[in-house]
Design an enzyme around this catalytic site. Structure first.
Site, PDB file in Angstrom:
ATOM      1  N   GLY A 223     -40.125  31.525  -6.323  1.00 21.35           N
ATOM      2  CA  GLY A 223     -39.991  30.531  -5.265  1.00 21.35           C
ATOM      3  C   GLY A 223     -39.481  29.185  -5.760  1.00 21.35           C
ATOM      4  O   GLY A 223     -39.953  28.681  -6.787  1.00 21.35           O
TER       5      GLY A 223
ATOM      6  N   GLY B 233     -49.717  29.010  -7.962  1.00 22.05           N
ATOM      7  CA  GLY B 233     -49.513  27.670  -7.414  1.00 22.05           C
ATOM      8  C   GLY B 233     -48.040  27.328  -7.291  1.00 22.05           C
ATOM      9  O   GLY B 233     -47.662  26.155  -7.303  1.00 22.05           O
TER      10      GLY B 233
ATOM     11  N   ASN C 231     -40.215  31.931   1.903  1.00 19.30           N
ATOM     12  CA  ASN C 231     -41.646  32.185   1.768  1.00 19.30           C
ATOM     13  C   ASN C 231     -42.354  31.227   2.721  1.00 19.30           C
ATOM     14  O   ASN C 231     -42.400  30.026   2.479  1.00 19.30           O
ATOM     15  CB  ASN C 231     -42.083  31.943   0.321  1.00 19.30           C
ATOM     16  CG  ASN C 231     -43.578  32.104   0.140  1.00 19.30           C
ATOM     17  OD1 ASN C 231     -44.287  32.472   1.089  1.00 19.30           O
ATOM     18  ND2 ASN C 231     -44.062  31.831  -1.057  1.00 19.30           N
TER      19      ASN C 231
ATOM     20  N   CYS D 230     -47.063  29.148   3.298  1.00 22.17           N
ATOM     21  CA  CYS D 230     -47.395  27.843   2.732  1.00 22.17           C
ATOM     22  C   CYS D 230     -47.978  26.971   3.831  1.00 22.17           C
ATOM     23  O   CYS D 230     -47.555  27.070   4.980  1.00 22.17           O
ATOM     24  CB  CYS D 230     -46.145  27.126   2.209  1.00 22.17           C
ATOM     25  SG  CYS D 230     -45.197  28.083   1.061  1.00 22.17           S
TER      26      CYS D 230
ATOM     27  N   VAL E  71     -44.889  42.825   2.711  1.00 25.58           N
ATOM     28  CA  VAL E  71     -45.824  41.745   2.870  1.00 25.58           C
ATOM     29  C   VAL E  71     -45.872  40.839   1.644  1.00 25.58           C
ATOM     30  O   VAL E  71     -45.558  41.273   0.540  1.00 25.58           O
ATOM     31  CB  VAL E  71     -47.257  42.302   3.097  1.00 25.58           C
ATOM     32  CG1 VAL E  71     -47.329  43.052   4.404  1.00 25.58           C
ATOM     33  CG2 VAL E  71     -47.762  43.150   1.938  1.00 25.58           C
ATOM     34  N   ASN E  72     -46.292  39.603   1.904  1.00 23.16           N
ATOM     35  CA  ASN E  72     -46.715  38.723   0.823  1.00 23.16           C
ATOM     36  C   ASN E  72     -48.147  39.151   0.448  1.00 23.16           C
ATOM     37  O   ASN E  72     -48.644  40.162   0.940  1.00 23.16           O
ATOM     38  CB  ASN E  72     -46.642  37.262   1.306  1.00 23.16           C
ATOM     39  CG  ASN E  72     -46.299  36.326   0.155  1.00 23.16           C
ATOM     40  OD1 ASN E  72     -46.874  36.455  -0.928  1.00 23.16           O
ATOM     41  ND2 ASN E  72     -45.402  35.400   0.385  1.00 23.16           N
TER      42      ASN E  72
ATOM     43  N   GLY F 137     -47.399  47.006  -3.263  1.00 20.46           N
ATOM     44  CA  GLY F 137     -48.000  48.092  -4.035  1.00 20.46           C
ATOM     45  C   GLY F 137     -47.071  49.218  -4.413  1.00 20.46           C
ATOM     46  O   GLY F 137     -47.528  50.269  -4.877  1.00 20.46           O
TER      47      GLY F 137
HETATM   48  C1  FMN Z   1     -47.676  36.537  -9.943  1.00 21.21           C
HETATM   49  C2  FMN Z   1     -47.083  36.589  -8.575  1.00 21.21           C
HETATM   50  C3  FMN Z   1     -46.272  35.532  -8.128  1.00 21.21           C
HETATM   51  C4  FMN Z   1     -45.702  35.565  -6.843  1.00 21.21           C
HETATM   52  N1  FMN Z   1     -44.888  34.542  -6.449  1.00 21.21           N
HETATM   53  C5  FMN Z   1     -44.259  34.614  -5.241  1.00 21.21           C
HETATM   54  C6  FMN Z   1     -43.337  33.603  -4.821  1.00 21.21           C
HETATM   55  O1  FMN Z   1     -43.042  32.642  -5.556  1.00 21.21           O
HETATM   56  N2  FMN Z   1     -42.773  33.713  -3.582  1.00 21.21           N
HETATM   57  C7  FMN Z   1     -43.051  34.772  -2.756  1.00 21.21           C
HETATM   58  O2  FMN Z   1     -42.504  34.831  -1.645  1.00 21.21           O
HETATM   59  N3  FMN Z   1     -43.892  35.764  -3.146  1.00 21.21           N
HETATM   60  C8  FMN Z   1     -44.495  35.698  -4.348  1.00 21.21           C
HETATM   61  N4  FMN Z   1     -45.353  36.717  -4.744  1.00 21.21           N
HETATM   62  C9  FMN Z   1     -45.607  37.870  -3.837  1.00 21.21           C
HETATM   63  C10 FMN Z   1     -44.771  39.083  -4.218  1.00 21.21           C
HETATM   64  O3  FMN Z   1     -43.387  38.816  -4.155  1.00 21.21           O
HETATM   65  C11 FMN Z   1     -45.106  40.271  -3.295  1.00 21.21           C
HETATM   66  O4  FMN Z   1     -44.868  39.888  -1.952  1.00 21.21           O
HETATM   67  C12 FMN Z   1     -46.548  40.753  -3.410  1.00 21.21           C
HETATM   68  O5  FMN Z   1     -47.007  40.673  -4.732  1.00 21.21           O
HETATM   69  C13 FMN Z   1     -46.746  42.178  -2.871  1.00 21.21           C
HETATM   70  O6  FMN Z   1     -45.951  43.111  -3.563  1.00 21.21           O
HETATM   71  P1  FMN Z   1     -46.494  43.979  -4.839  1.00 21.21           P
HETATM   72  O7  FMN Z   1     -47.783  44.605  -4.409  1.00 21.21           O
HETATM   73  O8  FMN Z   1     -45.406  44.946  -5.157  1.00 21.21           O
HETATM   74  O9  FMN Z   1     -46.725  42.978  -5.942  1.00 21.21           O
HETATM   75  C14 FMN Z   1     -45.938  36.682  -6.011  1.00 21.21           C
HETATM   76  C15 FMN Z   1     -46.746  37.753  -6.471  1.00 21.21           C
HETATM   77  C16 FMN Z   1     -47.302  37.723  -7.733  1.00 21.21           C
HETATM   78  C17 FMN Z   1     -48.133  38.893  -8.193  1.00 21.21           C
END
Ligand code: FMN
Length: 302
Positions: A45, A71, A126, A129, A190-191, A243
């Site tokens: 981000g 953060g 994103n 926020c 999803v986020n 996931g």
């Molecule tokens: C360490 C970490 C940092 C993340 N930073 C961002 C981010 O900066 N912007 C964003 O939209 N999502 C961010 N996410 C969310 C992921 O892009 C993703 O939506 C979420 O982890 C679900 O997918 P996953 O289960 O494959 O990890 C972050 C996730 C993790 C684990």
């Protein structure tokens, strides 16, 4: 199965992208894999100003997932365009810039700066926020606030805009529709899920900031349900994530209605996982006699 596909008019080598925040600025992964073989990736981000992020610990591994509270640490959009974008612009893969802010004007400014440079295929907003002007209500939980930020960004963006939805809502459909009606070219979801891990001995949260976002295999069934509901509510493409760790996981999201998928937490244990997952998806399609990605999309039998 032919893996080549399109998302908002952008040609993708395959429908598996690396997710924001789990793949740095992409260039850090150049030694682990050939970035040009990826379907694409979303950079971490970007905000108007650099952000240092939250106090440690920032990550905690749960039984089948991970909680993070980074953060939104990042170098800021202007340093990104100078220091990272030139290398990204040389790649032959789709690079998406993930953007966040605390008021609508922040999003508009970040996109305006990026519009001045090449090397990006599209934007992912994103919206998980807090909006400082509206008492900290999350953009992602209020259809009117969401619509306001998406319309404002669409006025300045010439590239496709993907709106990344939060799962922390009681109904996803009104938010998916608000994004579509405000001009979003696609939605992604999803986020992470807001979560808490406690150390019973110290009686403190395991994450420095207290709460964090849960991701990884633990969230996949809920993410799949949300992707299905969102895909049924809108006509724009849906990018599914949450996931995904195998090609068959990716196929499930496509069947639920996603046009493409992203891989996040799996990159922490296998940095080349998007390539492996794309290969496995191709093998799955071949064994199931599926000719192309589009034949899987939205094919759930209920
Ligand atoms: C360490 C970490 C940092 C993340 N930073 C961002 C981010 O900066 N912007 C964003 O939209 N999502 C961010 N996410 C969310 C992921 O892009 C993703 O939506 C979420 O982890 C679900 O997918 P996953 O289960 O494959 O990890 C972050 C996730 C993790 C684990």
């Amino acid at each position: 199965m032919t893996l080549e596909t399109k998302l908002c008019g952008i040609a993708l080598r395959n429908p598996v992208l690396a997710a924001s925040g789990t793949f740095g600025y992409g260039v850090e992964f150049e030694k682990q894999l050939n970035l040009n073989e990826l379907g694409g990736f979303v950079v971490k981000g970007l905000s108007r100003e650099p952000i240092e992020g939250n106090p440690p610990p920032r990550l905690y591994e749960t039984r089948c997932g991970m909680i993070n509270s980074i953060g939104l640490q990042n170098i800021g959009v202007r340093a990104f365009t100078k220091e990272k974008l030139p290398a990204l612009a040389r790649l032959r893969t789709a690079v998406f810039a993930n953007i966040f802010g605390y008021e609508t004007a922040d999003y508009v400014e970040v996109v305006t700066v990026l519009e001045g440079s090449g090397g990006i295929a599209g934007y992912e907003l994103n919206v998980s926020c807090p909006n400082t002007k509206h008492g900290g209500i999350f953009f992602s939980s209020d259809p009117a606030l969401l619509g306001e930020v998406v319309s404002a960004v669409k006025r300045v963006a010439r590239r496709p805009v993907i709106v990344k939805l939060s799962p922390n809502v009681s109904a996803i459909e009104p938010l998916a529709r608000a994004a579509e009606e405000s001009g979003a070219d696609a939605i992604s979801l999803v986020n992470t899920f807001i979560a808490l891990a406690i150390d019973a001995k110290t009686r403190r949260p395991r994450i420095g900031a207290g709460f964090g976002g849960l991701s990884g295999p633990a969230i996949k069934p809920i993410a799949l349900r949300l992707v299905l509901q969102a895909a049924r509510a809108v006509r724009i493409p849906v990018v599914g994530l949450g996931g995904i760790a195998t090609g068959e996981d990716a196929a499930e999201f496509l069947i639920a209605g996603a046009t493409a998928v992203q891989v996040g937490t799996a990159n922490f244990w296998d940095p080349a996982s998007p390539l492996r997952i794309a290969r496995e998806l191709g093998e799955f399609g071949r064994s199931e006699r599926v000719a192309k990605v589009a034949d899987l999309v939205g094919s759930l039998k209920l």
